[in-house]
Design a protein around this motif. Structure first.
Motif, mmCIF file in Angstrom:
data_model
loop_
_atom_site.group_PDB
_atom_site.id
_atom_site.type_symbol
_atom_site.label_atom_id
_atom_site.label_comp_id
_atom_site.label_asym_id
_atom_site.label_seq_id
_atom_site.Cartn_x
_atom_site.Cartn_y
_atom_site.Cartn_z
ATOM 1 N N LYS A 84 -7.669 -2.586 -5.846
ATOM 2 C CA LYS A 84 -6.249 -2.246 -5.772
ATOM 3 C C LYS A 84 -6.002 -0.879 -6.399
ATOM 4 O O LYS A 84 -6.558 -0.570 -7.465
ATOM 5 N N ALA B 62 -0.034 -1.869 -0.493
ATOM 6 C CA ALA B 62 -0.735 -0.750 0.147
ATOM 7 C C ALA B 62 -2.139 -0.560 -0.404
ATOM 8 O O ALA B 62 -2.407 -0.822 -1.580
ATOM 9 N N ASN B 63 -3.050 -0.117 0.464
ATOM 10 C CA ASN B 63 -4.382 0.393 0.093
ATOM 11 C C ASN B 63 -5.254 -0.638 -0.615
ATOM 12 O O ASN B 63 -6.075 -0.287 -1.458
ATOM 13 N N HIS C 9 -8.286 -3.258 -0.572
ATOM 14 C CA HIS C 9 -9.514 -3.544 0.159
ATOM 15 C C HIS C 9 -10.172 -4.813 -0.364
ATOM 16 O O HIS C 9 -10.107 -5.107 -1.560
ATOM 17 N N GLU D 86 -9.814 -2.759 4.771
ATOM 18 C CA GLU D 86 -8.455 -3.049 4.326
ATOM 19 C C GLU D 86 -8.149 -4.529 4.486
ATOM 20 O O GLU D 86 -8.440 -5.132 5.523
ATOM 21 N N SER E 205 -2.303 -5.369 4.461
ATOM 22 C CA SER E 205 -2.209 -4.120 3.731
ATOM 23 C C SER E 205 -2.059 -2.960 4.709
ATOM 24 O O SER E 205 -2.177 -3.126 5.925
ATOM 25 N N PHE E 206 -1.776 -1.797 4.188
ATOM 26 C CA PHE E 206 -1.686 -0.585 4.990
ATOM 27 C C PHE E 206 -2.114 0.570 4.108
ATOM 28 O O PHE E 206 -2.224 0.427 2.889
ATOM 29 N N HIS E 207 -2.354 1.722 4.714
ATOM 30 C CA HIS E 207 -2.857 2.848 3.936
ATOM 31 C C HIS E 207 -1.797 3.924 3.775
ATOM 32 O O HIS E 207 -1.146 4.323 4.735
ATOM 33 N N LYS F 104 -1.846 7.550 1.739
ATOM 34 C CA LYS F 104 -2.835 8.377 1.046
ATOM 35 C C LYS F 104 -2.431 8.746 -0.377
ATOM 36 O O LYS F 104 -3.299 8.895 -1.250
ATOM 37 N N TYR G 285 -1.279 7.020 -2.675
ATOM 38 C CA TYR G 285 -1.617 5.997 -3.658
ATOM 39 C C TYR G 285 -3.092 6.040 -4.066
ATOM 40 O O TYR G 285 -3.475 5.405 -5.054
ATOM 41 N N ASP G 286 -3.915 6.743 -3.307
ATOM 42 C CA ASP G 286 -5.344 6.792 -3.632
ATOM 43 C C ASP G 286 -5.660 7.735 -4.792
ATOM 44 O O ASP G 286 -6.730 7.643 -5.381
ATOM 45 N N TYR H 110 -8.309 3.063 -9.072
ATOM 46 C CA TYR H 110 -8.227 1.659 -8.668
ATOM 47 C C TYR H 110 -8.672 0.733 -9.794
ATOM 48 O O TYR H 110 -9.303 1.154 -10.759
#
Length: 386
Positions: free
Chosen positions: A297, A305-306, A308, A318, A322-324, A326, A328-329, A333
């Motif tokens: 997370k 979001a994001n 895996h 994913e 969820s959805f991506h 960018k 938030y990356d 995590y």
């Protein structure tokens, strides 16, 4: 814990509109809408008491972790706390700046409770949790016992009275481009503050002004008290953050940055290892090996979001639902152990336990067919029996 379907109420759509819940019909990916009229979850009173106690206990555990971090001055790198924010975090904590509300997300199988995260800074879903589902239990036919764990509305009004003296002016702000869910929640909170005897004013975050001395609104009126439905981590990336002084006490207070960061789950596991309410959690390191099923997370993300799925060190991609996004990356995590929970008629419920001040005030439920409760998951009402 049972999932039970009741007949739709007459004119239920208008009932939502009457309370400002005009986003009840936001579309979901399965072709239905956000509010699931007639869908409900039945609990026993002992289960409700168990959930309430768990939320209260976890909140106190989070406060203990925050106190240890702040008192030691040791902010773990994986929190990604900006250096500019630390004076405000420490000033607001040591000055006992009070919180308004927050929401725990729990996985629950009817017996075992596991915290998924703590939405401690900008939780939404409040209007439907507080008012809309209360109207449902008052109006739907043939509900046994007809009771609900929900004193959110009354507790919010009382909390505002504790925070400010009568007729104090409180400004309320959200992002101008935010959807109706954000603005609907903001307006609901404004209404609870007004019912508590406060004066209220609404503006967008983009319209915060600075007169070389203080923050002001579009009428050049001083903003002494601001409720911001806008994350603290975004604020510290804004140019206007250079004007924020440590004694700027907005709601939620700046110390909530620690609780709303998913890295708090790592610290909880360190301080309370193997606690029955916790899932094993660690800061993410791509060189570490994790056997079994885990979720990766982002420490700062919203709406599922994001996320895996990691199975025996293999990134399975994913998580469904969820959805991506960018942005938030960039913060990093955590790894959190997978929480196995049963489906109910093919739906996976996540429980929201609402804190008002330091006490749990109610329960709400989001459900979906996916692994992750995302932005378009469905809202379901609840009740309990003796």
């Amino acid at each position: 814990m049972k999932r039970i379907i009741y007949p739709e109420r007459d004119n239920w759509q208008q009932r939502h509109l009457d309370i400002g819940f005009d986003y009840y019909n936001l579309p979901s990916t399965d072709g239905s809408i956000y509010w699931s009229e007639g869908v409900s979850y039945e609990f026993h009173l002992k289960q409700i008491e168990q959930l309430e106690d768990a939320a209260n206990e976890l909140h106190q555990m989070c406060l203990q972790v925050a106190d240890r971090i702040i008192q030691s001055g040791d902010y773990p790198d994986y929190f990604q706390i900006p250096q500019t924010a630390i004076p405000s975090i420490e000033y607001s904590w040591k000055g006992k700046a009070p919180m308004l509300y927050g929401r725990f997300d729990f996985a629950y199988d009817g017996q075992n409770i596991k915290i998924l995260e703590y939405n401690a800074d900008t939780p939404t879903g409040l209007l439907e949790a507080s008012v809309a589902q209360w109207h449902w239990i008052e109006e739907v036919q043939n509900v046994p016992h007809r009771d609900q764990f929900n004193s959110i509305h009354e507790d919010l009004i009382e909390r505002w009275k504790q925070l400010f003296i009568p007729k104090s002016l409180v400004h309320f702000a959200a992002c101008q481009e935010a959807g109706r869910e954000d603005w609907g929640n903001l307006e609901y909170l404004m209404d609870t503050a007004f019912q508590a005897g406060l004066s209220v004013s609404e503006l967008s975050m983009e319209n915060l002004g600075w007169d070389q001395t203080q923050f002001v609104d579009l009428n050049d009126q001083a903003i002494n008290h601001l409720f911001k439905l806008y994350p603290w981590e975004w604020i510290w990336e804004e140019n206007f953050s250079t004007f924020i002084k440590p004694d700027t006490q907005w709601i939620e207070p700046c110390w909530k940055m620690l609780l709303s960061n998913k890295a708090i789950l790592v610290e909880l596991w360190k301080q309370f290892p193997h606690h029955p309410l916790l899932l094993e959690s660690h800061a993410f390191n791509p060189n570490d090996r994790f056997n079994g099923k885990w979720v990766r997370k982002p420490i700062l993300a919203r709406e599922g979001a994001n996320i895996h799925i990691i199975q025996n060190n293999v990134d399975c991609g994913e998580a469904s639902g969820s959805f991506h996004f960018k942005d938030y990356d960039k913060y990093g995590y955590i790894m959190q152990k997978w929480a196995p929970t049963p489906l109910h008629e093919g739906m996976l419920p996540t429980l929201g336990l609402w804190m008002v001040g330091d006490e749990c005030s109610g329960l709400s439920i989001r459900e979906d067919v996916y692994d992750v409760i995302g932005n378009d998951a469905h809202f379901a009402a609840h009740y309990f029996v003796e």
